[in-house]
Structures are given as structure tokens and as C-alpha cells.
Design a protein around this motif. Structure first.
Motif, PDB file in Angstrom:
ATOM      1  N   VAL A  49      -4.654   3.302  -3.056  1.00 44.37           N
ATOM      2  CA  VAL A  49      -3.529   2.374  -3.172  1.00 44.37           C
ATOM      3  C   VAL A  49      -3.937   1.240  -4.117  1.00 44.37           C
ATOM      4  O   VAL A  49      -5.115   1.098  -4.430  1.00 44.37           O
ATOM      5  CB  VAL A  49      -3.170   1.755  -1.791  1.00 44.37           C
ATOM      6  CG1 VAL A  49      -2.767   2.824  -0.790  1.00 44.37           C
ATOM      7  CG2 VAL A  49      -4.329   0.919  -1.236  1.00 44.37           C
ATOM      8  N   PRO A  64      -7.344   1.624   1.006  1.00 46.58           N
ATOM      9  CA  PRO A  64      -6.684   0.488   1.670  1.00 46.58           C
ATOM     10  C   PRO A  64      -7.641  -0.308   2.563  1.00 46.58           C
ATOM     11  O   PRO A  64      -7.429  -1.488   2.829  1.00 46.58           O
ATOM     12  CB  PRO A  64      -5.578   1.150   2.512  1.00 46.58           C
ATOM     13  CG  PRO A  64      -5.923   2.604   2.584  1.00 46.58           C
ATOM     14  CD  PRO A  64      -6.693   2.911   1.343  1.00 46.58           C
ATOM     15  N   TYR A 101      -7.070   0.059  -8.042  1.00 44.92           N
ATOM     16  CA  TYR A 101      -6.840   1.208  -7.178  1.00 44.92           C
ATOM     17  C   TYR A 101      -8.089   1.453  -6.332  1.00 44.92           C
ATOM     18  O   TYR A 101      -9.193   1.473  -6.851  1.00 44.92           O
ATOM     19  CB  TYR A 101      -6.489   2.459  -7.996  1.00 44.92           C
ATOM     20  CG  TYR A 101      -4.996   2.685  -8.031  1.00 44.92           C
ATOM     21  CD1 TYR A 101      -4.341   3.258  -6.936  1.00 44.92           C
ATOM     22  CD2 TYR A 101      -4.227   2.289  -9.119  1.00 44.92           C
ATOM     23  CE1 TYR A 101      -2.968   3.441  -6.938  1.00 44.92           C
ATOM     24  CE2 TYR A 101      -2.849   2.461  -9.125  1.00 44.92           C
ATOM     25  CZ  TYR A 101      -2.233   3.041  -8.028  1.00 44.92           C
ATOM     26  OH  TYR A 101      -0.866   3.203  -8.007  1.00 44.92           O
ATOM     27  N   THR A 119      -5.012  -2.193  -4.229  1.00 42.73           N
ATOM     28  CA  THR A 119      -5.499  -3.180  -3.262  1.00 42.73           C
ATOM     29  C   THR A 119      -5.332  -4.573  -3.865  1.00 42.73           C
ATOM     30  O   THR A 119      -5.456  -4.746  -5.083  1.00 42.73           O
ATOM     31  CB  THR A 119      -6.990  -2.956  -2.923  1.00 42.73           C
ATOM     32  OG1 THR A 119      -7.754  -3.008  -4.137  1.00 42.73           O
ATOM     33  CG2 THR A 119      -7.204  -1.615  -2.245  1.00 42.73           C
ATOM     34  N   ASP A 127      -8.932  -3.835   1.577  1.00 40.30           N
ATOM     35  CA  ASP A 127      -8.166  -5.056   1.841  1.00 40.30           C
ATOM     36  C   ASP A 127      -8.320  -5.514   3.290  1.00 40.30           C
ATOM     37  O   ASP A 127      -8.433  -6.703   3.557  1.00 40.30           O
ATOM     38  CB  ASP A 127      -6.669  -4.826   1.549  1.00 40.30           C
ATOM     39  CG  ASP A 127      -6.309  -5.141   0.104  1.00 40.30           C
ATOM     40  OD1 ASP A 127      -7.070  -5.860  -0.561  1.00 40.30           O
ATOM     41  OD2 ASP A 127      -5.258  -4.662  -0.359  1.00 40.30           O
ATOM     42  N   HIS A 134       0.827  -1.213   0.000  1.00 40.16           N
ATOM     43  CA  HIS A 134       0.000   0.000   0.000  1.00 40.16           C
ATOM     44  C   HIS A 134       0.859   1.261   0.000  1.00 40.16           C
ATOM     45  O   HIS A 134       0.552   2.233  -0.683  1.00 40.16           O
ATOM     46  CB  HIS A 134      -0.944  -0.003   1.214  1.00 40.16           C
ATOM     47  CG  HIS A 134      -2.069  -0.991   1.089  1.00 40.16           C
ATOM     48  ND1 HIS A 134      -2.942  -1.276   2.117  1.00 40.16           N
ATOM     49  CD2 HIS A 134      -2.473  -1.760   0.042  1.00 40.16           C
ATOM     50  CE1 HIS A 134      -3.830  -2.175   1.703  1.00 40.16           C
ATOM     51  NE2 HIS A 134      -3.558  -2.485   0.458  1.00 40.16           N
ATOM     52  N   THR A 135       1.956   1.248   0.759  1.00 42.20           N
ATOM     53  CA  THR A 135       2.844   2.425   0.835  1.00 42.20           C
ATOM     54  C   THR A 135       3.446   2.736  -0.525  1.00 42.20           C
ATOM     55  O   THR A 135       3.443   3.891  -0.973  1.00 42.20           O
ATOM     56  CB  THR A 135       3.982   2.165   1.862  1.00 42.20           C
ATOM     57  OG1 THR A 135       3.395   1.860   3.118  1.00 42.20           O
ATOM     58  CG2 THR A 135       4.886   3.375   2.003  1.00 42.20           C
ATOM     59  N   SER A 158      -7.195  -7.145  -8.119  1.00 37.73           N
ATOM     60  CA  SER A 158      -6.499  -5.930  -7.666  1.00 37.73           C
ATOM     61  C   SER A 158      -6.980  -4.714  -8.461  1.00 37.73           C
ATOM     62  O   SER A 158      -7.332  -4.824  -9.638  1.00 37.73           O
ATOM     63  CB  SER A 158      -4.991  -6.088  -7.816  1.00 37.73           C
ATOM     64  OG  SER A 158      -4.654  -6.183  -9.175  1.00 37.73           O
ATOM     65  N   ALA A 195       0.743   3.989  -3.069  1.00 40.66           N
ATOM     66  CA  ALA A 195      -0.176   5.073  -2.655  1.00 40.66           C
ATOM     67  C   ALA A 195      -0.048   6.292  -3.561  1.00 40.66           C
ATOM     68  O   ALA A 195       1.048   6.669  -3.975  1.00 40.66           O
ATOM     69  CB  ALA A 195       0.107   5.469  -1.206  1.00 40.66           C
TER      70      ALA A 195
END
Length: 348
Positions: A203, A235, A232, A205, A238, A117-118, A230, A121
Motif C-alpha cells: 500500500v 501497511p 509503497y 504508507t 504505518d 491503504h485500501t 510516503s 493497495a
């Protein structure tokens, strides 16, 4: 399907990779291929799923995130092969020998999710009208759900003899109602905090987070698989389904689940507004309301035992979720008070 039939089916697919299969093991939607070039996993998916997810996987690799089982390209550079109305893609086979207990595995899973996620992002422009529309629609749903809860208890209480389900519903009504009010309050706070924001954090996901989709290589490193859903998004998408499944048990105070979330926050801290939304959704008692609605709509004869069991299980889920939400909001309040005290104690 026998091994020879499998080999017959997949040989034309594997030709695209110059891989010759010797033996095949069937694991449902995944086949384990023993071949001239080592062991592989061949995954079969519905073509309607599309291959957008491969773009997300590549984007994560470009950003330096490599804890995803790689998807191999064919000799002509494609990442999936269409064969007999299905799409297939090829990956290395993960040994997935667990060298640690489940708790350790979940800690590693949440840490890796936070890193994913980081690295992915980004701030996305938000349309204020859309946000308001989403807010109004959700509040309307909350009000409809409350109306149903109130209407159903009125009907139950008018009866001289209630059914076992109705009796249990009356017993749980206050707590379900409180959970709904709490969820609505947090959602209103989220809207107040964000209604003037022009951007929101999004993020990539995973979309189908599960410990079964987090495998280990022979060195003990964990890798995500199954990125087909997956996209965008927030977060929260998830975290919530994973926690909801983990809390769908007999009654328990799940400090373990709180540990997972705080382990995740250590690497990817939620902003104040994201936390409000997270708490609102986690506290929302949708599963238990759905059982009550299903019972109310079903014409007789009703399977009382089945419905009573369902109601009881959903009530436990509500109580387990409530413990996690209350404990975390308490911890947040303590942390905020400690930070304020520290600031007040500093010389001006």
C-alpha cells in the motif's frame, strides 16, 4: 527571524503562485502565510527528500482519496520551488480546531489510514529468494540477540555483588527472552505461510504517522499532512511506529490501542500472514535489548541511575506491547473458534 525578514525571504517563492504575503507566523518547518488570497501553509524541506511523495499524493487523489491536505501547483505547474538550497511547497492552512477528544481523533485517524491503504493497495510480485534471504537474516538476528541475553545473564550471575542494573536485568531476563522467542515463532509461522506465495500486498504508507500529522478543517474533517516519507510498502510500517510510541508509557493495559487497531481492521482487514508479521514485530523486545547492550559495552564509570531508569522504562514498554499482542491473539483465536463452531453447526 522577524516578520519583515520572513516576508523578504518568502516573497520570491510566493511570486510563483501569484500570492502576496501580508504577515507570516513561524511554526518551525511550516510558515503560516496571511496573504491577498487567504491563509496558506508554506513547508520547507531538504531537497534530498526529493518530490517523489507528490506523485503518491496525486495517485491517491486520482484513486478518490481526498483526505490529504492538497499541494498547490505554481503558475507554471511545478509542485515545489527550489530557493536558497531548500524546497518549498504550498498548502491551504488548516484551522485544526479539535471538536472531539483524543480518543475520537485516533479513531478517525485509523479509519482514514485504513481507507488510504485500501484505495492504494496492490499486489506486487515477490522474489522467493529475496523472501528467504530476509527470513534467514532475521532469524540470524534473533539468534544473535538471544545469545547476547544468555551471555550477559551468565556474566551477571558469576558476580558476588551485582550492580543495580545487573540485578534488575536478571529479574527481567525471562520475560525478555520469552518475548524474543514469541516474536521468532510468529516470524517462522509467517515464513511457512508465505514462502510459496508469488505476490504480496503493498500500500502507499504515510511513513510518518502521527496525530500531529492529522489536522482538522473548519468543518471537523480530518486530513493527513507530511507525506514526505510516503512510499509503497507493507501497511505494518504505518501501524507499528505509531503503536510503539503510544505504548511507550508507564505500565498500563492499553485496551485503547487495541480499539484503534480493530477500528482500522474494520476498514482494512489484515490477512492471516500480515497479522503474523504484525504480531512478530510488535512483540520484538529490541528497545530493552539495546539498553542492555549499551550498558554491557560502556566502559566504567557508568551512570547506574540513568541505565536503571532506561531499563525500567523499556521493560514497561515490553509489558504494554505484550498485553496488546496477547489480547489480540486471544481475540483472533476466539473469533476463529466461533467461526469453526458456526460452520460445524450448519446442516450439510
Amino acid at each position: 527571524m522577524s516578520n519583515s525578514n520572513h516576508i523578504e525571504t518568502i516573497t520570491p517563492i510566493l511570486k510563483n503562485y501569484l500570492v502576496e504575503p501580508y504577515f507570516v507566523e513561524d511554526f518551525g518547518s511550516v510558515l503560516k502565510i496571511y496573504s491577498n488570497k487567504g491563509n496558506f501553509a508554506l513547508k520547507k524541506i531538504d531537497p534530498r527528500t526529493g518530490t517523489d511523495f507528490i506523485r503518491h499524493v496525486h495517485l491517491l487523489y486520482q484513486k478518490g482519496y481526498n483526505r490529504i491536505v492538497p499541494i498547490y501547483p505554481t503558475m507554471d505547474g511545478r509542485y515545489a520551488v527550489l530557493h536558497n538550497d531548500y524546497l518549498y511547497y504550498l498548502m491551504p492552512w488548516m484551522s485544526n480546531e479539535q471538536k472531539e477528544d483524543r480518543q475520537q481523533k485516533n479513531h478517525q485517524l485509523f479509519r482514514e489510514l485504513a481507507r488510504l491503504h485500501t484505495l492504494s493497495a496492490k499486489e506486487i510480485e515477490m522474489n522467493k529468494e529475496e523472501r528467504t534471504e530476509h527470513y534467514e537474516k532475521t532469524i540470524q538476528q534473533h539468534e544473535k540477540q538471544q545469545e547476547f541475553l544468555d551471555g550477559f545473564i551468565d556474566e551477571c550471575e558469576k558476580k558476588t555483588y551485582m550492580s543495580p542494573f545487573e540485578l534488575l536485568y536478571c529479574l527481567y531476563y525471562n520475560e525478555v527472552s520469552q518475548a524474543l522467542k514469541f516474536s521468532k515463532t510468529k516470524f517462522e509461522e509467517w515464513y511457512e505461510n508465505t514462502k510459496d506465495n508469488e505476490k504480496a500486498r503493498m500500500v502507499i504508507t504515510h511513513g510518518k504517522l502521527s496525530s500531529e500529522h492529522f489536522l482538522y478543517d473548519d468543518k471537523g474533517y480530518g486530513f493527513f499532512i507530511n507525506f514526505e516519507n510516503s512510499r509503497y510498502g507493507s501497511p505494518i510500517h504505518d501501524l507499528l511506529p505509531y503503536l510503539s510510541r503510544a505504548l511507550n508509557t508507564n505500565p498500563k493495559r492499553s485496551d485503547t490501542a487495541i480499539d484503534w487497531v480493530y477500528n482500522y481492521f474494520k476498514y482494512f482487514p489484515f490477512r492471516a500472514d500480515e497479522k503474523l508479521l504484525f504480531y512478530s514485530y510488535l512483540a520484538l523486545p529490541i528497545p530493552i535489548i539495546q539498553v542492555a547492550e549499551s550498558y554491557y559495552r560502556k566502559s566504567r564509570p557508568k551512570n547506574e541511575l540513568k541505565y536503571v531508569r532506561q531499563l525500567q522504562h523499556r521493560y514497561w514498554h515490553l509489558k504494554n506491547s505484550e498485553y496488546v499482542v496477547m489480547r489480540m491473539t486471544e481475540m483472533d483465536a476466539q473469533a476463529a473458534a466461533a467461526a469453526a463452531a458456526k460452520e460445524g453447526a450448519q446442516p450439510q
